[in-house]
Write an enzyme that holds these catalytic residues in place. Structure first.
Site, mmCIF file in Angstrom:
data_model
loop_
_atom_site.group_PDB
_atom_site.id
_atom_site.type_symbol
_atom_site.label_atom_id
_atom_site.label_comp_id
_atom_site.label_asym_id
_atom_site.label_seq_id
_atom_site.Cartn_x
_atom_site.Cartn_y
_atom_site.Cartn_z
ATOM 1 N N GLU A 181 -6.847 -7.300 -1.495
ATOM 2 C CA GLU A 181 -7.301 -7.125 -0.111
ATOM 3 C C GLU A 181 -8.744 -6.654 -0.079
ATOM 4 O O GLU A 181 -9.082 -5.641 -0.714
ATOM 5 C CB GLU A 181 -6.448 -6.105 0.654
ATOM 6 C CG GLU A 181 -5.099 -6.597 1.114
ATOM 7 C CD GLU A 181 -4.473 -5.645 2.137
ATOM 8 O OE1 GLU A 181 -5.230 -4.993 2.899
ATOM 9 O OE2 GLU A 181 -3.237 -5.551 2.171
ATOM 10 N N GLU A 198 0.800 -1.225 0.000
ATOM 11 C CA GLU A 198 0.000 0.000 0.000
ATOM 12 C C GLU A 198 0.840 1.286 0.000
ATOM 13 O O GLU A 198 0.779 2.103 0.917
ATOM 14 C CB GLU A 198 -0.976 -0.004 1.178
ATOM 15 C CG GLU A 198 -1.952 -1.147 1.112
ATOM 16 C CD GLU A 198 -3.066 -1.075 2.138
ATOM 17 O OE1 GLU A 198 -4.096 -1.743 1.928
ATOM 18 O OE2 GLU A 198 -2.915 -0.348 3.147
#
Length: 408
Positions: free
Chosen positions: A322, A203
């Site tokens: 995710e 991320e």
């Protein structure tokens, strides 16, 4: 996902439980890409998978912790899950893989050896992430601290993406992991087909440069470096999916307030060394004031817009790496979580079918073993304690496996 961490699998599944674990050899096929499809041994590869970021950390602990790793991978395989994303980093702190720049704990490295060996034994492919944007398990903030300790001057942790000393620290980590000889299999990581892909960073964001140019330049440099060591494995960035300035009209799909986090999803995923794209989605965190219905609609549009970009602009496959639903959300029930997961899985399946496998699968966040309450982030699922959720996961695993036999 920010400040999130924990996962497991458990339960039986009739047909899959009858399949023996496959021991890999150096002749085992690698996951590859042909056009906008993943392939395995020349056939389309679609899957249902999961995140268990904690595998190396637990494998480095006492026997009770290590058993959690074996149990989760065994149960995951028995229930049709074939891809797992986990951390290949732990920078400083408890059970650190890298205690200081270039200094590795052999015991923890052997724990990662064990994770890869166990995945190999259960025919589970791994996506291994190499550093964290967030502070959990050290992350880029730890690299910047190491740089400060060496006398460098930094304005913020975003200097991780710019400082030459820190960039060299990270390159050294890439090389250390990719060239590691597994103490169990005696195979170099870069030669092991159990590893499906490397992920440069979990991320990434760089708010100090909202244009995304700083992060883009870093990915370009690190992707080229990674491929110079290992051309066999696939490589992805680890992005959540926030659109940047390269195609401004796509920024309307971003959640409010996420247009200036320093990423340009399209431009950076177009880097030639990046093999496929990823997205994450946490509408409960990104859209906290909106209704559950609005949050769900956002996720569906998020997936569709990124698949469209993957097919028409990037011309690369896409994985939803995710997603999940937190028990910490107001009004959470397992029934609501099951409805949400069914919606996500149905969308993944339908879009995988309509895109001829360009959307290849999803990795739920996250699966835990029993007895991991201290690691709870709210999203964890202990499958021995969630039979209805397990049935949904199994159903999706079967559906994706069958779909792989029908795509061209």
């Amino acid at each position: 996902m920010a400040n999130k961490f924990a996962t497991i699998l458990a339960c039986n599944f009739s047909v899959l439980n009858l399949l023996p674990a496959i021991a890999y050899t150096t002749d085992e096929p690698f996951v590859k890409i042909q056009s906008t499809q993943f392939t395995l041994d020349g056939y389309p590869f679609l899957f249902n998978g999961f995140n268990s970021y904690w595998l190396m950390h637990m494998a480095a602990g006492p026997e009770l912790d290590r058993n959690k790793v074996a149990n989760v991978l065994s149960e995951a395989a028995a229930n049709g899950l074939t891809v797992c994303r986990t951390w290949a980093f732990s920078d400083g702190g408890n059970r650190a893989l890298q205690s200081s720049p270039g200094v590795y704990n052999e015991h923890v490295f052997q724990a990662l050896d064990y994770v890869i060996s166990e995945a190999k034994n259960h025919s589970i492919r791994l996506i291994l992430s190499l550093v964290n944007n967030f502070d959990d398990f050290g992350g880029i903030a730890q690299y910047v601290k190491w740089g400060r300790d060496a006398g460098a001057i930094f304005d913020s942790k975003d200097d991780f993406y710019k400082n030459e000393l820190v960039k060299q620290y990270y390159k050294n980590h890439i090389k250390s992991v990719l060239t590691r000889i597994n103490s169990i299999t005696q195979m170099a990581y870069r030669d092991d087909p159990t590893i499906m892909a490397w992920e440069l960073i979990n991320e990434p964001r760089c708010a100090s440069d909202p244009s995304g140019r700083t992060l883009h330049a870093w990915v370009q440099e690190m992707a080229a470096y990674t491929k110079s060591i290992d051309e066999k494995h696939l490589l992805e960035v680890g992005m959540e999916g926030f659109y940047g300035n390269s195609i401004p009209e796509k920024q309307r799909y971003n959640p409010p307030g996420y247009n200036k986090v320093g990423t340009d999803y399209i431009r950076t995923n177009l880097i030639k060394e990046i093999d496929f794209a990823t997205i994450h989605a946490y509408p409960d965190l990104w859209l906290p004031s909106q209704s559950e219905e609005s949050q769900n609609e956002f996720v569906l549009q998020w997936i569709k817009s990124h698949l469209n970009a993957a097919r028409k602009i990037l011309q690369k496959p896409l994985i939803f790496t995710e997603f999940g639903k937190s028990r910490k959300d107001p009004g959470f029930t397992e029934a609501n979580r099951d409805i949400y997961l069914e919606t996500i899985y149905d969308t993944i399946y339908n879009l995988a079918r309509s895109s001829n496998g360009c959307l290849a699968g999803g990795l739920i966040w996250q699966i835990f073993a029993e007895g991991m309450d201290l690691y709870s982030d709210g999203y964890e699922i202990v499958l021995t304690q969630a039979s209805s959720t397990l049935n949904i996961i199994i159903k999706q695993a079967h559906a994706m496996l069958e779909l792989a036999n029908t795509v061209n």
